[in-house]
Scaffold this motif. Sequence first.
Motif, PDB file in Angstrom:
ATOM      1  N   TYR A   1      17.190 -13.832 -12.304  1.00  0.00           N
ATOM      2  CA  TYR A   1      15.813 -13.964 -11.839  1.00  0.00           C
ATOM      3  C   TYR A   1      15.408 -12.695 -11.091  1.00  0.00           C
ATOM      4  CZ  TYR A   1      11.727 -15.438  -9.204  1.00  0.00           C
ATOM      5  OH  TYR A   1      10.478 -15.498  -8.669  1.00  0.00           O
ATOM      6  N   LEU A   2      14.216 -12.189 -11.399  1.00  0.00           N
ATOM      7  CA  LEU A   2      13.725 -10.957 -10.780  1.00  0.00           C
ATOM      8  C   LEU A   2      12.248 -11.131 -10.440  1.00  0.00           C
ATOM      9  CD1 LEU A   2      14.299  -7.975 -10.040  1.00  0.00           C
ATOM     10  CD2 LEU A   2      13.614  -7.373 -12.368  1.00  0.00           C
ATOM     11  N   ASP A   3      11.907 -10.919  -9.177  1.00  0.00           N
ATOM     12  CA  ASP A   3      10.514 -11.011  -8.736  1.00  0.00           C
ATOM     13  C   ASP A   3      10.026  -9.602  -8.439  1.00  0.00           C
ATOM     14  OD1 ASP A   3       8.090 -11.446  -7.579  1.00  0.00           O
ATOM     15  OD2 ASP A   3       8.787 -12.921  -6.119  1.00  0.00           O
ATOM     16  N   VAL A   4       9.166  -9.071  -9.295  1.00  0.00           N
ATOM     17  CA  VAL A   4       8.644  -7.712  -9.111  1.00  0.00           C
ATOM     18  C   VAL A   4       7.233  -7.731  -8.540  1.00  0.00           C
ATOM     19  CG1 VAL A   4      10.071  -6.783 -10.969  1.00  0.00           C
ATOM     20  CG2 VAL A   4       7.750  -7.579 -11.480  1.00  0.00           C
ATOM     21  N   GLY A   5       6.796  -8.884  -8.076  1.00  0.00           N
ATOM     22  CA  GLY A   5       5.422  -9.014  -7.610  1.00  0.00           C
ATOM     23  C   GLY A   5       5.056  -8.094  -6.470  1.00  0.00           C
ATOM     24  N   THR A   6       6.042  -7.708  -5.669  1.00  0.00           N
ATOM     25  CA  THR A   6       5.735  -6.866  -4.506  1.00  0.00           C
ATOM     26  C   THR A   6       5.168  -5.507  -4.904  1.00  0.00           C
ATOM     27  OG1 THR A   6       8.083  -6.279  -4.517  1.00  0.00           O
ATOM     28  CG2 THR A   6       7.380  -7.914  -2.912  1.00  0.00           C
ATOM     29  N   ILE A   7       5.416  -5.049  -6.111  1.00  0.00           N
ATOM     30  CA  ILE A   7       4.900  -3.730  -6.508  1.00  0.00           C
ATOM     31  C   ILE A   7       3.388  -3.743  -6.673  1.00  0.00           C
ATOM     32  CG2 ILE A   7       7.066  -3.133  -7.667  1.00  0.00           C
ATOM     33  CD1 ILE A   7       5.651  -3.574 -10.334  1.00  0.00           C
ATOM     34  N   PHE A   8       2.790  -4.942  -6.715  1.00  0.00           N
ATOM     35  CA  PHE A   8       1.342  -5.051  -6.860  1.00  0.00           C
ATOM     36  C   PHE A   8       0.644  -5.324  -5.523  1.00  0.00           C
ATOM     37  CE2 PHE A   8       3.035  -6.347 -11.039  1.00  0.00           C
ATOM     38  CZ  PHE A   8       2.399  -5.413 -11.836  1.00  0.00           C
ATOM     39  N   LEU A   9       1.372  -5.201  -4.433  1.00  0.00           N
ATOM     40  CA  LEU A   9       0.807  -5.504  -3.123  1.00  0.00           C
ATOM     41  C   LEU A   9       0.562  -4.234  -2.318  1.00  0.00           C
ATOM     42  CD1 LEU A   9       3.053  -8.539  -2.102  1.00  0.00           C
ATOM     43  CD2 LEU A   9       0.901  -8.567  -3.391  1.00  0.00           C
ATOM     44  N   ARG A  10      -0.448  -4.281  -1.474  1.00  0.00           N
ATOM     45  CA  ARG A  10      -0.698  -3.200  -0.524  1.00  0.00           C
ATOM     46  C   ARG A  10       0.298  -3.305   0.628  1.00  0.00           C
ATOM     47  NH1 ARG A  10      -6.101  -5.275  -1.335  1.00  0.00           N
ATOM     48  NH2 ARG A  10      -7.337  -3.902  -2.691  1.00  0.00           N
ATOM     49  N   PRO A  11       0.375  -2.278   1.466  1.00  0.00           N
ATOM     50  CA  PRO A  11       1.309  -2.336   2.604  1.00  0.00           C
ATOM     51  C   PRO A  11       1.092  -3.534   3.520  1.00  0.00           C
ATOM     52  CG  PRO A  11       0.581  -0.086   2.258  1.00  0.00           C
ATOM     53  CD  PRO A  11      -0.227  -0.933   1.326  1.00  0.00           C
ATOM     54  N   ASP A  12      -0.138  -4.048   3.590  1.00  0.00           N
ATOM     55  CA  ASP A  12      -0.380  -5.204   4.455  1.00  0.00           C
ATOM     56  C   ASP A  12      -0.077  -6.527   3.767  1.00  0.00           C
ATOM     57  OD1 ASP A  12      -2.452  -5.453   2.658  1.00  0.00           O
ATOM     58  OD2 ASP A  12      -4.054  -5.380   4.149  1.00  0.00           O
ATOM     59  N   GLY A  13       0.434  -6.475   2.538  1.00  0.00           N
ATOM     60  CA  GLY A  13       0.804  -7.686   1.811  1.00  0.00           C
ATOM     61  C   GLY A  13      -0.293  -8.258   0.941  1.00  0.00           C
ATOM     62  N   SER A  14      -1.494  -7.702   0.979  1.00  0.00           N
ATOM     63  CA  SER A  14      -2.584  -8.190   0.134  1.00  0.00           C
ATOM     64  C   SER A  14      -2.467  -7.608  -1.277  1.00  0.00           C
ATOM     65  CB  SER A  14      -3.937  -7.813   0.733  1.00  0.00           C
ATOM     66  OG  SER A  14      -4.083  -6.403   0.792  1.00  0.00           O
ATOM     67  N   LEU A  15      -3.133  -8.248  -2.218  1.00  0.00           N
ATOM     68  CA  LEU A  15      -3.069  -7.821  -3.619  1.00  0.00           C
ATOM     69  C   LEU A  15      -3.835  -6.513  -3.813  1.00  0.00           C
ATOM     70  CD1 LEU A  15      -2.086  -8.746  -6.475  1.00  0.00           C
ATOM     71  CD2 LEU A  15      -4.385  -9.687  -6.794  1.00  0.00           C
ATOM     72  N   ASP A  16      -3.193  -5.558  -4.460  1.00  0.00           N
ATOM     73  CA  ASP A  16      -3.852  -4.297  -4.793  1.00  0.00           C
ATOM     74  C   ASP A  16      -4.558  -4.470  -6.131  1.00  0.00           C
ATOM     75  OD1 ASP A  16      -4.693  -1.744  -5.312  1.00  0.00           O
ATOM     76  OD2 ASP A  16      -2.758  -0.782  -4.989  1.00  0.00           O
ATOM     77  N   THR A  17      -5.812  -4.866  -6.080  1.00  0.00           N
ATOM     78  CA  THR A  17      -6.541  -5.180  -7.310  1.00  0.00           C
ATOM     79  C   THR A  17      -6.809  -3.949  -8.166  1.00  0.00           C
ATOM     80  OG1 THR A  17      -8.636  -5.015  -6.106  1.00  0.00           O
ATOM     81  CG2 THR A  17      -7.632  -7.200  -6.276  1.00  0.00           C
ATOM     82  N   SER A  18      -6.602  -2.753  -7.614  1.00  0.00           N
ATOM     83  CA  SER A  18      -6.835  -1.539  -8.407  1.00  0.00           C
ATOM     84  C   SER A  18      -5.828  -1.402  -9.539  1.00  0.00           C
ATOM     85  CB  SER A  18      -6.770  -0.298  -7.514  1.00  0.00           C
ATOM     86  OG  SER A  18      -5.445  -0.048  -7.060  1.00  0.00           O
ATOM     87  N   MET A  19      -4.739  -2.156  -9.506  1.00  0.00           N
ATOM     88  CA  MET A  19      -3.734  -2.078 -10.563  1.00  0.00           C
ATOM     89  C   MET A  19      -3.948  -3.135 -11.650  1.00  0.00           C
ATOM     90  SD  MET A  19      -0.100  -0.970  -8.872  1.00  0.00           S
ATOM     91  CE  MET A  19      -0.084  -2.087  -7.478  1.00  0.00           C
ATOM     92  N   PHE A  20      -5.119  -3.769 -11.656  1.00  0.00           N
ATOM     93  CA  PHE A  20      -5.448  -4.781 -12.653  1.00  0.00           C
ATOM     94  C   PHE A  20      -6.781  -4.395 -13.308  1.00  0.00           C
ATOM     95  CE2 PHE A  20      -2.721  -6.636  -9.541  1.00  0.00           C
ATOM     96  CZ  PHE A  20      -1.906  -7.521 -10.219  1.00  0.00           C
ATOM     97  N   TYR A  21      -6.872  -4.600 -14.616  1.00  0.00           N
ATOM     98  CA  TYR A  21      -8.074  -4.149 -15.309  1.00  0.00           C
ATOM     99  C   TYR A  21      -9.203  -5.171 -15.313  1.00  0.00           C
ATOM    100  CZ  TYR A  21      -6.365  -6.664 -19.530  1.00  0.00           C
ATOM    101  OH  TYR A  21      -5.919  -7.593 -20.425  1.00  0.00           O
TER     102      TYR A  21
END
Length: 509
Positions: free
Chosen positions: A215-235
Amino acid sequence: MVRLIHRAGIWRRVMQAFVLAGAVWQAAPAAASPAAPAMCESGGTVAATDRLNEPWWAKRHAGVLARIVRGPNPDVILIGDSITHNYDKMILPDEHFSRTWDRFYAPRHAINLGSGGDTTSNVLWRLRHGELDGVSPKVALLLVGTNDTARNRTAAQTVCGIQAIIGELATRHPTTRVLLLGILPSEGPAQKVATDRAVNAMLAALYAEDPRVTYLDVGTIFLRPDGSLDTSMFYDPRLPGPKRDAVHPDTFGQARMAAAVEPTLARLLQEPPRVPLARLSEANSAIIPLPRLEQDSYDWYERHRAVLALNDTMRPRVVMIGDSITHFWAGQPDSARRNGPIAWQKLFGRMPVLNLGFGWDRTQNVLWRLRQGEMRGTAPRDVVINIGTNNLVGTENARANTPAEVVAGIDAIVRAVREVSPASRITVMAIFPRGTAATDPHRAPIVETNRLIAAHFAADRTVRYLDIGARFLDRNGSLIPGMMIDGTHPGERGYAVWAQALSQAGVGR
């Protein structure tokens, strides 16, 4: 009997993870409940449903069957929904995924079994109707479940669907390893976000030590430093028309995800990464939760199990988190090596203290352990974090991280601690000096990392930053004799310095 007890323990942790993830339990058929794991694992409660009434879906399914007939045999198959399906797209600039496919998957003759909009039930149908026939992949990369939770299926129902897919793979290809990815973070209703987190927590507990499923959770790579979602990486938000929630990684996000997966995929394939670890800089490996990466002189998983057992019997006043420097101090769980028992006893006495130090750990290992419940239910007064020195050292198993990446990893640990114990006082230690002389090559990256840690937490009143490195050094910057056993690990004299600093900071009081 032992197997039954172990299974019951896993499901107890699964349910604890579900509750602590903050998900809302919805009414569901009794058979879909985690209280019936045997039924869930059998796949008997999961209906396999097709979408043949949708012409494009039927055409895609037929195309996959034709690709299987043509060969060659794939080393990897990718199974999932639209996020996986997207690898077929070549739309500049936001949906151009073929370069990432060519970099990581085409050389492995991979087959794309992603189909947009699919739930676990749809995937299960496809696998039962030919999409696994005539192939013998070494690894199946599985990413599915977000469409289940979008349709208001509970975390338990979604996990049962994922388990049914894994069971189908086991039946048809018992030697195929499964690399299971957690549901990616996304925008959307709060209930879905919470359910996705619950799914991931349950999967992490279920497959913590499965010999066939990683099991691998890579979700953290899509988060900003404050833990919020970095929507700029989604189209999605940039598509024409009404604003859409961020769900699908864009060209950059998908490349970052593939890079984050690559070291683990290569290990399962027993081959070098397609890109050398030192050059896999698209994703910060320091924030991707991973279990043991390096072999050491102790049983890493056994120590993890010992910590989980202590959660049922100990209510620690202090939790110490770290690597071998913390591990080899003293305390519970017992360790064969104790380099500073006198200093430990002087600082803590009879105080209940949980030692979550694990030799050779990096920030990503600590994140994995915390997600696996090593602090669950503890609520200590103080948490002391001393981690990062191993992140600055590269091996064949993990690349060296930059100082900025290490700080992001430490910040992620702080946030993980706050999630499970929001009232705890957190002390973040500066990385201790490494190497005997001031000219040792380890020193410069440690100094820079510490500078960034101090700056990062300077305005955070909930975190105490404690730098005691100078106390280990003479006026020339060399280690004072007797402080360290080997230039890295403190001896009794070095631990006495650390103990005094923690006492002066009020840790445990």
